[in-house]
Scaffold this motif. Structure first.
Motif, PDB file in Angstrom:
ATOM      1  N   LEU A 194     -79.692 -11.982 -31.613  1.00 42.53           N
ATOM      2  CA  LEU A 194     -78.531 -11.073 -30.886  1.00 42.53           C
ATOM      3  C   LEU A 194     -77.906  -9.797 -31.778  1.00 42.53           C
ATOM      4  N   PRO A 195     -78.108  -8.719 -30.711  1.00 46.64           N
ATOM      5  CA  PRO A 195     -77.987  -7.877 -30.879  1.00 46.64           C
ATOM      6  C   PRO A 195     -76.804  -7.818 -31.434  1.00 46.64           C
ATOM      7  N   VAL A 196     -76.199  -6.922 -32.734  1.00 48.16           N
ATOM      8  CA  VAL A 196     -74.642  -6.496 -33.385  1.00 48.16           C
ATOM      9  C   VAL A 196     -74.162  -5.337 -32.701  1.00 48.16           C
ATOM     10  N   THR A 197     -73.068  -5.285 -31.842  1.00 46.88           N
ATOM     11  CA  THR A 197     -72.549  -3.887 -31.497  1.00 46.88           C
ATOM     12  C   THR A 197     -71.031  -3.892 -32.563  1.00 46.88           C
ATOM     13  N   TYR A 198     -70.881  -2.817 -32.960  1.00 50.17           N
ATOM     14  CA  TYR A 198     -69.078  -1.881 -33.602  1.00 50.17           C
ATOM     15  C   TYR A 198     -68.307  -0.441 -32.480  1.00 50.17           C
ATOM     16  N   THR A 199     -67.851  -0.279 -31.938  1.00 54.90           N
ATOM     17  CA  THR A 199     -67.150   0.637 -31.664  1.00 54.90           C
ATOM     18  C   THR A 199     -66.630   1.220 -32.281  1.00 54.90           C
ATOM     19  N   PHE A 200     -66.649   2.784 -32.161  1.00 52.66           N
ATOM     20  CA  PHE A 200     -66.130   3.744 -33.537  1.00 52.66           C
ATOM     21  C   PHE A 200     -65.868   4.748 -32.977  1.00 52.66           C
ATOM     22  N   ALA A 201     -65.051   6.388 -33.356  1.00 51.75           N
ATOM     23  CA  ALA A 201     -65.666   6.957 -32.976  1.00 51.75           C
ATOM     24  C   ALA A 201     -65.393   8.366 -34.264  1.00 51.75           C
ATOM     25  N   LEU A 202     -65.401   9.618 -34.207  1.00 53.80           N
ATOM     26  CA  LEU A 202     -65.189  11.001 -34.880  1.00 53.80           C
ATOM     27  C   LEU A 202     -63.643  10.734 -35.682  1.00 53.80           C
ATOM     28  N   PRO A 203     -63.371  10.651 -36.869  1.00 50.49           N
ATOM     29  CA  PRO A 203     -62.801  10.588 -37.608  1.00 50.49           C
ATOM     30  C   PRO A 203     -61.698  12.636 -36.814  1.00 50.49           C
ATOM     31  N   SER A 204     -60.858  12.586 -36.600  1.00 46.72           N
ATOM     32  CA  SER A 204     -59.462  14.097 -36.943  1.00 46.72           C
ATOM     33  C   SER A 204     -59.288  14.720 -37.833  1.00 46.72           C
ATOM     34  N   ALA A 205     -58.810  16.177 -38.130  1.00 41.98           N
ATOM     35  CA  ALA A 205     -58.116  16.367 -39.096  1.00 41.98           C
ATOM     36  C   ALA A 205     -57.058  16.035 -38.219  1.00 41.98           C
ATOM     37  N   PRO A 206     -56.087  15.268 -39.434  1.00 39.24           N
ATOM     38  CA  PRO A 206     -54.692  14.732 -39.593  1.00 39.24           C
ATOM     39  C   PRO A 206     -53.291  16.090 -39.736  1.00 39.24           C
ATOM     40  N   GLU A 207     -52.523  16.114 -39.022  1.00 37.97           N
ATOM     41  CA  GLU A 207     -51.143  16.693 -39.299  1.00 37.97           C
ATOM     42  C   GLU A 207     -50.058  15.455 -38.730  1.00 37.97           C
ATOM     43  N   PRO A 208     -49.411  16.863 -40.113  1.00 36.96           N
ATOM     44  CA  PRO A 208     -48.025  15.812 -40.376  1.00 36.96           C
ATOM     45  C   PRO A 208     -47.377  14.966 -39.360  1.00 36.96           C
ATOM     46  N   GLY A 209     -46.833  14.011 -39.695  1.00 31.39           N
ATOM     47  CA  GLY A 209     -46.168  13.445 -38.161  1.00 31.39           C
ATOM     48  C   GLY A 209     -47.204  12.840 -37.382  1.00 31.39           C
ATOM     49  N   ASP A 210     -48.415  12.316 -37.645  1.00 28.40           N
ATOM     50  CA  ASP A 210     -50.043  11.674 -37.344  1.00 28.40           C
ATOM     51  C   ASP A 210     -49.298  11.261 -37.598  1.00 28.40           C
ATOM     52  N   VAL A 211     -49.222  10.322 -38.999  1.00 30.06           N
ATOM     53  CA  VAL A 211     -49.055   8.852 -39.480  1.00 30.06           C
ATOM     54  C   VAL A 211     -47.859   8.740 -39.609  1.00 30.06           C
ATOM     55  N   VAL A 212     -46.891   7.822 -39.573  1.00 33.06           N
ATOM     56  CA  VAL A 212     -45.954   7.547 -40.238  1.00 33.06           C
ATOM     57  C   VAL A 212     -45.655   6.345 -40.372  1.00 33.06           C
ATOM     58  N   ILE A 213     -44.801   6.739 -41.253  1.00 35.34           N
ATOM     59  CA  ILE A 213     -43.673   4.675 -42.033  1.00 35.34           C
ATOM     60  C   ILE A 213     -42.968   4.288 -40.910  1.00 35.34           C
ATOM     61  N   ASN A 214     -43.703   3.337 -40.483  1.00 34.86           N
ATOM     62  CA  ASN A 214     -43.475   2.219 -39.489  1.00 34.86           C
ATOM     63  C   ASN A 214     -42.251   0.807 -40.103  1.00 34.86           C
ATOM     64  N   GLU A 215     -42.347   0.701 -41.523  1.00 30.10           N
ATOM     65  CA  GLU A 215     -41.817  -0.419 -41.619  1.00 30.10           C
ATOM     66  C   GLU A 215     -42.125  -0.338 -43.434  1.00 30.10           C
ATOM     67  N   ILE A 216     -40.848  -1.012 -44.255  1.00 30.10           N
ATOM     68  CA  ILE A 216     -40.694  -0.728 -45.382  1.00 30.10           C
ATOM     69  C   ILE A 216     -40.043  -2.347 -45.653  1.00 30.10           C
ATOM     70  N   LEU A 217     -40.916  -2.614 -47.100  1.00 30.55           N
ATOM     71  CA  LEU A 217     -39.976  -3.712 -47.354  1.00 30.55           C
ATOM     72  C   LEU A 217     -39.662  -3.426 -48.785  1.00 30.55           C
ATOM     73  N   PHE A 218     -37.884  -2.940 -49.490  1.00 28.61           N
ATOM     74  CA  PHE A 218     -37.999  -3.198 -51.089  1.00 28.61           C
ATOM     75  C   PHE A 218     -37.809  -3.737 -51.303  1.00 28.61           C
ATOM     76  N   ASN A 219     -37.123  -5.055 -50.635  1.00 24.95           N
ATOM     77  CA  ASN A 219     -36.306  -6.004 -51.374  1.00 24.95           C
ATOM     78  C   ASN A 219     -37.255  -7.016 -50.991  1.00 24.95           C
ATOM     79  N   PRO A 220     -38.012  -7.537 -51.308  1.00 22.89           N
ATOM     80  CA  PRO A 220     -39.163  -9.102 -51.859  1.00 22.89           C
ATOM     81  C   PRO A 220     -37.725 -10.143 -51.795  1.00 22.89           C
ATOM     82  N   ARG A 221     -38.314 -11.487 -51.154  1.00 27.12           N
ATOM     83  CA  ARG A 221     -37.343 -12.122 -51.483  1.00 27.12           C
ATOM     84  C   ARG A 221     -38.255 -12.241 -53.248  1.00 27.12           C
ATOM     85  N   THR A 222     -37.902 -13.604 -54.191  1.00 24.73           N
ATOM     86  CA  THR A 222     -38.223 -13.284 -55.003  1.00 24.73           C
ATOM     87  C   THR A 222     -39.603 -14.270 -55.259  1.00 24.73           C
TER      88      THR A 222
END
Length: 861
Positions: free
Chosen positions: A571-599
Motif C-alpha cells: 500500500l502507498p505510504v503518506t506523510y503530511t508536512f509543511a515548509l518551515p517559516s522563519a521564527p520570531e522570538p516568542g513563537d516557541v516558548v518554555i511551557n514546563e520545566i522540571l528542575f527538582n526531579p525525584r531521586t
C-alpha cells in the motif's frame, strides 16, 4: 646450467650415493673430480695429499673449488693438517656450500668450516653476500693450538636444516667430538665445494688436505608446494632431481586419480605441474612417487601433501565484507583482553576477499587495512598491532598501527574501497545492547544474522558468551533473523522551498528508491530528482520542480520503495508536512520545566509552538545564565525537527527516565539531548536560543514559585498557566499533584485566556486550592485602555480582616492577570468561605479608583 647437469649425470655411475670422493690417489686434482681456481699454487705431494704451494707473500689468499650441489641430508668429511700456528692471518676455510666459483669474492653465499683463528678452534660459519661471515657453531677453543695441527672434520646437515660439527684431533676419524649443533636454513642452494687459504709468507707450503668426502644418502624432500593459478602447481625440493623421473607425469597424482598434462623440471630442484581441470576449492591432495636425486637416492615411500586452493582475492563489493562484532567499551574486563576491537566477516560463499588498502573510519579518524585475505565465510578480529598476540588464540587477527578509538555510546563506522566506494557502514548505539548491565562495559555487540546485513538494532544484541564476546569466531547470538518488513517513512522535512528530506526507519535499495515515479505530492508539485544519501541509505532528498508555499500543508505519497532486503509495501505510504517559516522570538516558548526531579530522576524542559508557523528547531540551543551572561549553551538537535503549530517537545538527556516517572507522556514528544544545562533546585534561568542566536524565550524560576501546601516538591514541575502570557513567575504554577508533571501534553494548570468585560474580572468565582489540577487558584484578570496604571490588591475575609497583600504598586500592562492560590501572608491556607479582592488603581495624573471583586474559596468539608 644444462652443461653442468649433463656432466653430473655422466658421473652418476661412478658415485651412486657419494657426490664427492677424492683422496688424490691418482696424483691429479684437475680431473675425476676436476678442481679449479688457483691450481698453480697447489700440488699433490708424495703422500698423495693436496698441499699448498703458493707464493711466499704475506696476505696471500688461495682457493680451489669443485662442483657440488649438496645442501641438506648430507655429510661432509675431510682430513687436514696445518703445520703452522693458526692466527687471524693464518687459517683455512673449507666451503661446504658456495654459490660462486671464486671463494675470495665478497658476494659469496654459503657455509664454511674455519680451521684456526685467534681462538685456535674449528668452527662453522655462514657467509652472506656482501657481509662479514657469521659464526653459527663456535668450536672448542685451543683444539688446533700447536704448530702441527692434525684434525679430521665431519659436518652433517639434516633435511630439516639442523647442522652438527664434529672433529677428531687424532685425524683417524674414530673418535669424533661434537663441537655443537644449530639450525640454519638461510642458504638452500650450492654449486661448489672448496678450500680458501690465508697465510703469511713463512706458511705458503704448510696446508695439507686429504680424504674429501661428500655423502648424500637421503632421497629428495619436498620443501614447498605453491599454486600458480587454478590449474598449475610448482614443487620445490631440497636438492637437484634426475630429469627423467621429475618430468614423468605418471609420478604425480592429484586427489586420488587426476594426472597432470605436463610435468616440467625448471632449473634443478623445481617441478612445474599443469592439470587439465581446475583444483578443487578448498583442500586438495597431491601424491608424489618414484623421484630420485642426482646421487641415486630414490623415494622409498610416496610423498603425500595436502594444499588448499582458493580463487584469486578480489576487492569486496557492497555488503560483501561486514562488521559483525563491536567491542566499544572494554572495561570492566569480563573474560577477554581489555581492548576495543572490530570483527570482520567475508559474507560471500565463493570469493576470497583482499583487505589491502581498504579504508576503515569512525566519526573522527581513518586507517588503512593491511594486505590480508579472508576466505568465504571467514572471520577476523581487528586490533592494534600491540594486541595481536593477545587475540591470536581466538582466531585470525589483523593488526593495524592506528586503531581508531570506538565511542562507548555509538558512532558511524565505515569500510570503503581504496577508490572511496562504500563497502559497508553501520551506525551502532549503546541501546543495541538491550541490556543495562552489559552496556556498562566488558561485553561486545554482535550481529545476529549475517544474511541480514542492513538490519539495525533489531539484528544486533549483546554477546551471551561467558567471555563477553566472540572475536574472530561465529557470534554467540547467531540465529536466523531475516528482514521481512517493508521500510516505513518516519519523517519528511522541507529543508528548502524546493527540497524535501525523507527519513526511513531502515536502509533502502538506493538504486530503486532514487526513481522519481515512486513519489507524489498533493497539492501537486512535480518531483524533478531523487538522491538517496549514503552511507546508510536511510535518507532521500527530493528536488522539486517548483517551490513549496509556507504554512500550506502538503501530503507526500510514496509507492514501491524497497529496503535493502528487497521488501516493499503493498500500500502507498503518506506523510503530511509543511515548509518551515522563519521564527520570531516568542513563537516557541518554555511551557514546563522540571528542575527538582525525584531521586534518580532527570530534568526536562518542555517547549511549545504557540505560533501558526511550522518551525524547524535544527541547531537551536538550550542554555542557562551565569550572572547576567547567557552560558552553558547546549545544541538541542543537529537534525531537522519541525515543530507544528501547538506542538509540544520535551527536551531531556534521559527520555526513558521521564517516561517511567510520568507514564502518560507520549513517546513521540521527546527529543533526546546529550546533556542539559545545569538547572539548580533552588533557582535558575532557562534560556532558549534560535538558530540565529536570538532569544526565543527566557524564564527565571525559583522553588518559591511552587504551591506552598505541597509537602514534597521533588518530581513536581512548574507549568505555564496561559499559553499567550509572558514567561514570568505569575504565569507559572505547580503541576497538579494528581500527575506531578505533564511532559509532552496539555498542562494540568492550563487556563484559556479570559477577557475582562470591565477593568477587573475574577475567574473562577469558586476555586479549591487542593492540588488536584481543577481550579487550584483564582485569577484577577484585567483589561485597561490606558497606560501607566499602578495597582494594589488586598484580600479580606468575610469578617473584613486582611489576610493577604497580593499586589503592591504593580505597573499594569494593557491586559494581564494576578493569581491567588488561597495562601495567607503567614503561609497558611485560608479557610473555606467568601473573600474580597480590594483593588486600588492609581493613574499618572493622581487619579484613583477602587474596585471590589468577590471570590469563594471552596473545598471538602
Amino acid at each position: 646450467m644444462k652443461q653442468t647437469l649433463l656432466a653430473i649425470l655422466l658421473l652418476l655411475p661412478y658415485f651412486v650415493q657419494a657426490q664427492l670422493q677424492d683422496s688424490f690417489s691418482d696424483g691429479d686434482f684437475t680431473k675425476s673430480p676436476a678442481w679449479t681456481g688457483d691450481i698453480s699454487s697447489f700440488i699433490i705431494n708424495s703422500q698423495n695429499q693436496l698441499q699448498s704451494n703458493g707464493p711466499a707473500v704475506t696476505g696471500t689468499m688461495l682457493h680451489l673449488v669443485t662442483p657440488s650441489q649438496a645442501v641438506s641430508g648430507t655429510t661432509w668429511e675431510f682430513w687436514a693438517n696445518l703445520k703452522l700456528a693458526t692466527s687471524s692471518t693464518n687459517y683455512a676455510d673449507i666451503y661446504l656450500i658456495a654459490d660462486k666459483e671464486d671463494l675470495e669474492a665478497n658476494d659469496v653465499n654459503g657455509y664454511f668450516v674455519r680451521i684456526g683463528n685467534t681462538a685456535d678452534e674449528v668452527s662453522l660459519y655462514r657467509k652472506d653476500a656482501g657481509k662479514t661471515a657469521v659464526m653459527i657453531i663456535n668450536g672448542q677453543d685451543k683444539t688446533v693450538a700447536t704448530s702441527n695441527n692434525i684434525v679430521r672434520v665431519r659436518v652433517t646437515r639434516s633435511v630439516d636444516y639442523e647442522w652438527e660439527l664434529s672433529i677428531d684431533v687424532s685425524g683417524a676419524g674414530l673418535n669424533y667430538v661434537s663441537q655443537g649443533t644449530t639450525v640454519d636454513a638461510v642458504h638452500k642452494r650450492s654449486d661448489y665445494f672448496g678450500v680458501l687459504l690465508r697465510y703469511t709468507s713463512a706458511n705458503s707450503r704448510n696446508f695439507y688436505f686429504d680424504d674429501f668426502s661428500i655423502t648424500d644418502a637421503q632421497p629428495p624432500v619436498l620443501e614447498e608446494l605453491q599454486t600458480l593459478n587454478q590449474q598449475e602447481l610448482t614443487l620445490r625440493f631440497n636438492e637437484p632431481l634426475t630429469p627423467e623421473q621429475a618430468q614423468s607425469f605418471r609420478n604425480y597424482t592429484l586427489n586420488g586419480s587426476r594426472k597432470p598434462i605436463l610435468a616440467e623440471l625448471i632449473g634443478e630442484r623445481t617441478v612445474r605441474l599443469v592439470f587439465g581441470q581446475p583444483f578443487n576449492v578448498g583442500e586438495n591432495a597431491l601424491t608424489i612417487a618414484s623421484l630420485q636425486d642426482l646421487y641415486g637416492n630414490k623415494l622409498s615411500n610416496p610423498i603425500n601433501r595436502s594444499f588448499n586452493f582458493v580463487p584469486p582475492a578480489v576487492m569486496p563489493g557492497y555488503n560483501e565484507l561486514l562488521i559483525t562484532e563491536i567491542m566499544a567499551d572494554e572495561t570492566p574486563e569480563v573474560g577477554l583482553p581489555a581492548q576495543e576491537y572490530l570483527e570482520l566477516f567475508n559474507a560471500t560463499s565463493d570469493k576470497v576477499l583482499t583487505l589491502q588498502g581498504i579504508r576503515y573510519s569512525d566519526a573522527t579518524a581513518t586507517t588503512t587495512l593491511p594486505n590480508v585475505q579472508l576466505l568465504p565465510g571467514e572471520y577476523a578480529v581487528v586490533v592494534p598491532n600491540s594486541q595481536v598476540q593477545s587475540f591470536s588464540r581466538f582466531g585470525k587477527v589483523i593488526g593495524i598501527s592506528n586503531f581508531p578509538s570506538l565511542n562507548n555510546g555509538g558512532e558511524l563506522l565505515q569500510l570503503r574501497q581504496p577508490n572511496g566506494r562504500l563497502i559497508y557502514a553501520i551506525n551502532y548505539s549503546d541501546t543495541w545492547y538491550k541490556s543495562t548491565s552489559k552496556k556498562d562495559g566488558g561485553w561486545s555487540l554482535e550481529m545476529i544474522d549475517v544474511n541480514n546485513p542492513c538490519g539495525g538494532i533489531g539484528n544486533w544484541a549483546a554477546s551471551v558468551n561467558p567471555r563477553g564476546g566472540t572475536p574472530a569466531q561465529a557470534n554467540s547470538v547467531s540465529a536466523s533473523n531475516p528482514d521481512n518488513t517493508p521500510p516505513s517513512l518516519v519523517d519528511v522535512t522541507a529543508i528548502a522551498p524546493d527540497k524535501l528530506l525523507l527519513r526511513f526507519d531502515e536502509r533502502l535499495d538506493s538504486a530503486q528508491a532514487a526513481q522519481t515515479l515512486n513519489y507524489r505530492l498533493n497539492p501537486s508539485l512535480a518531483v524533478a530528482g531523487v538522491r538517496v544519501q549514503g552511507p546508510l541509505f536511510t535518507e532521500a532528498t527530493l528536488t522539486l520542480a517548483s517551490p513549496l508555499q509556507e504554512s500550506l500543508l502538503y501530503t507526500l505519497t510514496t509507492t514501491n520503495v524497497r529496503d535493502c532486503a528487497g521488501n516493499s509495501g503493498s500500500l502507498p505510504v503518506t506523510y503530511t508536512f509543511a515548509l518551515p517559516s522563519a521564527p520570531e522570538p516568542g513563537d516557541v516558548v518554555i511551557n514546563e520545566i522540571l528542575f527538582n526531579p525525584r531521586t534518580g530522576g532527570s530534568d526536562f524542559v518542555e517547549l511549545v509552538n504557540r505560533s501558526p508557523k511550522y518551525i524547524n528547531l535544527q541547531n537551536w540551543k538550550l542554555a542557562n545564565t551565569s550572572g547576567d551572561t547567557i552560558s552553558n549553551k547546549k545544541t538541542i538537535t543537529t537534525e531537522n525537527f519541525v515543530l507544528a503549530p501547538g506542538q509540544y517537545v520535551v527536551l531531556t538527556a534521559n527520555p526513558e527516565n521521564i517516561k517511567m516517572n510520568y507514564p502518560a507522556a507520549p513517546p513521540a514528544a521527546f527529543l533526546k539531548m546529550s546533556s542539559l544545562p545545569s538547572y539548580p533546585d533552588d533557582a535558575g534561568t532557562v534560556v532558549v536560543l534560535q538558530q540565529d542566536s536570538r532569544i526565543a524565550d527566557r524564564f527565571s524560576y525559583s522553588e518559591r514559585m511552587h504551591f506552598d501546601l505541597i509537602d514534597d516538591l521533588n518530581g513536581v514541575s512548574l507549568e505555564r498557566i496561559r499559553l499567550a502570557g509572558a514567561s514570568v513567575a505569575s504565569n507559572f504554577h505547580s503541576a497538579a499533584t494528581t500527575v506531578f508533571a505533564t511532559p509532552g501534553y496539555k498542562n494540568s494548570q492550563l487556563q484559556e485566556g479570559v477577557t475582562a468585560q470591565r477593568v477587573f474580572k475574577v475567574e473562577p468565582l469558586v476555586f479549591s486550592p487542593d492540588g488536584d489540577g481543577v481550579e487550584d487558584f483564582a485569577t484577577v484578570n484585567y483589561h485597561t485602555d490606558k497606560t501607566g496604571l499602578v495597582a494594589n490588591i488586598t484580600i479580606f475575609d468575610a469578617q473584613g480582616r486582611e489576610i493577604r497583600k497580593l499586589v503592591r504598586n504593580e505597573l499594569l500592562a494593557a491586559n494581564g492577570f494576578f493569581q491567588w492560590n488561597g495562601i495567607r501572608d503567614d503561609g497558611t491556607k485560608a479557610n473555606i468561605g467568601y473573600y474580597l479582592f480590594y483593588i486600588e488603581l492609581f493613574g499618572l495624573n493622581g487619579e484613583k479608583s477602587v474596585h471590589k471583586e468577590k471570590v469563594v474559596l471552596g473545598g471538602r468539608l
